[in-house]
Design a protein around this motif. Structure first.
Motif, PDB file in Angstrom:
ATOM      1  N   ILE A   9       0.838  -1.194   0.000  1.00  0.00           N
ATOM      2  CA  ILE A   9       0.000   0.000   0.000  1.00  0.00           C
ATOM      3  C   ILE A   9       0.872   1.242   0.000  1.00  0.00           C
ATOM      4  CG2 ILE A   9      -1.632   1.373   1.350  1.00  0.00           C
ATOM      5  CD1 ILE A   9      -3.023  -1.058   2.155  1.00  0.00           C
ATOM      6  N   GLU A  10       1.931   1.189   0.814  1.00  0.00           N
ATOM      7  CA  GLU A  10       2.828   2.339   0.854  1.00  0.00           C
ATOM      8  C   GLU A  10       3.405   2.601  -0.517  1.00  0.00           C
ATOM      9  OE1 GLU A  10       5.985   2.160   3.603  1.00  0.00           O
ATOM     10  OE2 GLU A  10       4.704   1.405   5.203  1.00  0.00           O
ATOM     11  N   ARG A  14       0.763   4.000  -2.916  1.00  0.00           N
ATOM     12  CA  ARG A  14       0.301   5.353  -2.672  1.00  0.00           C
ATOM     13  C   ARG A  14       1.473   6.279  -2.409  1.00  0.00           C
ATOM     14  NH1 ARG A  14      -3.946   5.940   1.357  1.00  0.00           N
ATOM     15  NH2 ARG A  14      -5.710   5.466   0.062  1.00  0.00           N
ATOM     16  N   HIS A  25      -4.811   7.171   8.735  1.00  0.00           N
ATOM     17  CA  HIS A  25      -4.723   5.902   9.452  1.00  0.00           C
ATOM     18  C   HIS A  25      -6.001   5.103   9.205  1.00  0.00           C
ATOM     19  CE1 HIS A  25      -4.082   3.782  13.571  1.00  0.00           C
ATOM     20  NE2 HIS A  25      -3.469   3.131  12.617  1.00  0.00           N
ATOM     21  N   VAL A  49      -6.036   3.834   5.600  1.00  0.00           N
ATOM     22  CA  VAL A  49      -5.084   2.749   5.366  1.00  0.00           C
ATOM     23  C   VAL A  49      -5.623   1.437   5.953  1.00  0.00           C
ATOM     24  CG1 VAL A  49      -2.815   1.865   6.013  1.00  0.00           C
ATOM     25  CG2 VAL A  49      -3.030   4.187   5.159  1.00  0.00           C
ATOM     26  N   GLU A  82      -8.515   0.139   3.898  1.00  0.00           N
ATOM     27  CA  GLU A  82      -8.047  -0.407   2.641  1.00  0.00           C
ATOM     28  C   GLU A  82      -7.387  -1.776   2.841  1.00  0.00           C
ATOM     29  OE1 GLU A  82      -6.712   2.831   0.248  1.00  0.00           O
ATOM     30  OE2 GLU A  82      -5.303   1.462  -0.740  1.00  0.00           O
ATOM     31  N   ARG A  83      -6.634  -1.897   3.931  1.00  0.00           N
ATOM     32  CA  ARG A  83      -5.988  -3.192   4.180  1.00  0.00           C
ATOM     33  C   ARG A  83      -7.029  -4.259   4.474  1.00  0.00           C
ATOM     34  NH1 ARG A  83      -0.759  -3.011   7.867  1.00  0.00           N
ATOM     35  NH2 ARG A  83      -0.742  -5.127   7.036  1.00  0.00           N
TER      36      ARG A  83
END
Ligand code: GDP
Ligand code: MG
Length: 599
Positions: A48-49, A52, A351, A354, A357-358
């Motif tokens: 994800i990091e 994005r 936060h 994220v 999304e996870r």
């Protein structure tokens, strides 16, 4: 290593200004990662990091570097990667506390952004040596002279002291490494005293358990000795100690000024808290290092599985995420409208995003989230106090005062948008604290704002009012009392808990009307008339009506063939399963989702 040869530094940069690229280039120039192993963004590990372009978890890498002026004296550079987002201010502050210097990295075509500025102020508060650097000087659009002047003005140095590099081509990066050695002070600490190491990050690894990143301030930590976490008193055996260069490399110990990792076999990052001090179990330090804080969730949202039978999966997924996230909290919650779910606490909006999304991506869950809200402290006239993390639990009865969290916000934008920003912030109950021109055409505005107003659509509003040119950062600064009320939404007289909101008195009417309107459009007509009302306590402040229908589905195919009728009935049944019933009113789940999404 002799601490005089150590340099601990971090890179402060706005997203996309090239932090990861610069870090990669440094790893390569110092020989830590060989050319052929080099893959873009070595340090950003989470998918994800990477996608994005944000870095959430900080890590530390050790690199040897002999500056050109002292070619036969290899120094040790520890690069500590700070999380790049507003939500993680505390983690950023701990990473900064592990450093003696920082590189302020700014895109030479963009100039400094609010988030960078906020982190720069934090670095200044920690008395770090700041090395200003302009990146991307290879770009045709780069304006190094202009932005060097901006940076020099901001930091109070000469324009010639601003370094100019291209992380992409490598130009100027060796000189930058030399400057890190020359300018950043070596760490200082007491060698012969009990160990005190500060935890600046802890990461869960599926194979190794929790990997804790520390900077040893005093004394020495050694392999196989027993250590104690000073905030909790818990003790563990130090199974492994070492440094990343860039993979984990075990060592016998870490001494004064050194940065590295510890492994104790614990499975939960909560046992290894950011900001805590590690010492020896026996004859350990008595005073922890200053600055420890428990992570505190600031923003709450209800998370519900779209399909009620996914509830156990949602719980397991949250349990797993918890292992690697000391700031996440959750507890079960039931909603009449949404069923079984969890009230989840986050550090902030990113936060929240994220984690959501996870949950959806890594765990394959479909979720409904209620509108995010902040934490309120409600004092009753009889002296009772309630901490409210869910608007539907706002107390009834005689309320004395309600306190809400406030933040200090920093906004940067081209000066043509000053008016638009002021209008937005005033509309959000903000108060202007100061304004400075960074250059002729860019201005920095400082506001205090209720966190609740930022949580609600602020970023989007700011972006659209400034055509995407403004940047924002904020940090919590405390709380204030405010004239806040709970607005309930009722369907045929029944409260829909998921839509209750705590809003300022002056905005209650607008919220009520907007929700009532939205629901009138989203809820299909029923066999009877359905009033939609917005209420503060027993007082109705807005009302809409969904008119009745009297159509039988089967009437449509009067005389038609039987199989078509059956199909229709089946489809109707299918539809029913995805309906939630509020009182007598059937509401399709889509209506809830649509009403909860901020348009
Ligand atoms: P981060 O978000 O700060 O980590 O930024 P990245 O390192 O991911 O870089 C963002 C984008 O800028 C990527 O597309 C990089 O390839 C590009 N970039 C980084 N440094 C340079 C540079 O010196 N010159 C040019 N032209 N592009 C660069
Ligand atoms: Mg990055």
């Amino acid at each position: 290593t002799d601490s005089a040869l150590i340099r601990n530094f971090c890179i402060i940069a706005h997203i996309d200004h090239g932090k990861s690229t610069l870090a990669d280039r440094m790893l390569q120039l110092t020989g830590v990662v060989e050319q052929r192993q080099m893959r873009a963004q070595y340090l950003d590990r989470m998918d994800i990091e990477r996608e994005r372009g944000i870095t959430i978890k900080s890590q530390a890498v050790r690199m040897p570097w002999a500056p050109s002026s002292e070619a036969d004296t290899p120094h040790v550079l520890n690069m500590i990667d700070t999380p790049g987002h507003v939500d993680f201010t505390y983690e950023v502050s701990r990473s900064l506390a592990a450093c003696e210097g920082c590189i302020l990295l700014v895109d030479a075509a963009q100039g400094i952004e609010a988030q960078t500025l906020a982190n720069l102020y934090l670095a200044m508060e920690h008395d770090l040596t700041i090395i200003p650097v302009l990146n991307k000087i290879d770009l045709p659009a780069a304006q190094p002279e202009k932005f060097a002047a901006e940076l020099a003005h901001l930091i109070g140095c000469g324009t010639e002291e601003v370094l100019k590099v291209s992380a992409k081509t490598g130009e100027g990066v060796e000189e930058l490494l030399d400057e890190v050695v020359r300018q950043v002070p070596a760490p200082v600490g007491t060698v012969d005293s009990p160990a005190r190491a500060m935890i600046f990050d802890s990461v869960y690894d599926a194979y190794r358990g929790v990997v804790t990143y520390v900077k040893v301030v005093d004394g020495q930590l050694s392999r196989r000795e027993r250590i104690r976490m000073m905030s909790t008193g818990a003790t563990h055996e130090l199974l492994e100690i070492g440094a990343n260069s860039p993979e984990m490399t075990p060592a016998d110990g870490l001494g004064v000024g050194e940065v590295g990792y510890l492994i104790t076999g614990v499975k939960d990052v909560r046992q290894s808290k950011v900001g805590d001090t590690v010492t020896q179990q026996s004859k350990g330090a008595e005073e922890p290092l200053p600055g420890y804080k428990d992570p505190k969730p600031m923003v709450f949202s209800g998370l519900y599985p779209l399909d009620g039978s996914d509830y156990p999966e949602l719980r397991d997924a949250l349990d797993k995420l918890l292992l690697n996230d000391a700031a996440l909290t959750y507890e079960p919650e039931t909603s009449a409208a949404l069923g079984f779910g969890f009230r989840v606490g986050f550090l902030g909006l990113l936060h929240l995003e994220v984690i959501r999304e996870r949950l959806e991506r890594e765990f394959g869950l479909d979720l409904i989230a209620t509108a995010p809200n902040v934490v309120y402290r409600v004092r009753m006239e009889d002296g009772d106090e309630h901490v409210v993390t869910n608007p539907s639990e706002f107390p009834t009865g005689k309320i004395d005062t309600v306190h809400e969290p406030v933040v200090r916000a920093t906004l940067i934008a081209p000066s043509e948008f000053i008016g638009a920003i002021m209008e937005l912030c005033q509309g959000r109950r903000g108060s202007l604290q100061g304004m400075d021109y960074l250059s002729e055409e860019r201005v920095e505005l400082r506001y205090t704002l209720p966190l609740a107003e930022i949580v609600f659509d602020f970023f989007d509003a700011l972006k659209s009012k400034t055509r995407g040119y403004a940047s924002l950062d904020y940090e919590p600064t405390g709380e204030q009392s405010a004239d806040l009320v709970k607005v309930d939404i009722l369907l045929q007289g029944e409260k829909v808990d998921a839509f209750s909101a705590i809003v300022h008195k002056d905005k209650a009417y607008a919220y009520g009307t907007r929700m009532a309107n939205k629901l009138r459009e989203l809820i299909p007509r029923q066999q009877f008339e359905v009033p939609i009302q917005a209420a503060i306590g027993a007082r109705i402040i807005a009302r809409e009506t969904i008119r009745a229908i009297r159509k039988d589905v089967l009437a449509k195919c009067y005389g038609g063939d039987i199989s078509r009728k059956r199909k229709l009935l089946e489809r109707q049944k299918e539809g029913k399963r995805r309906m939630k019933v509020v009182g007598r009113v059937e509401v399709p789940q889509e209506a809830f989702i649509a009403a909860l999404s901020s348009d």
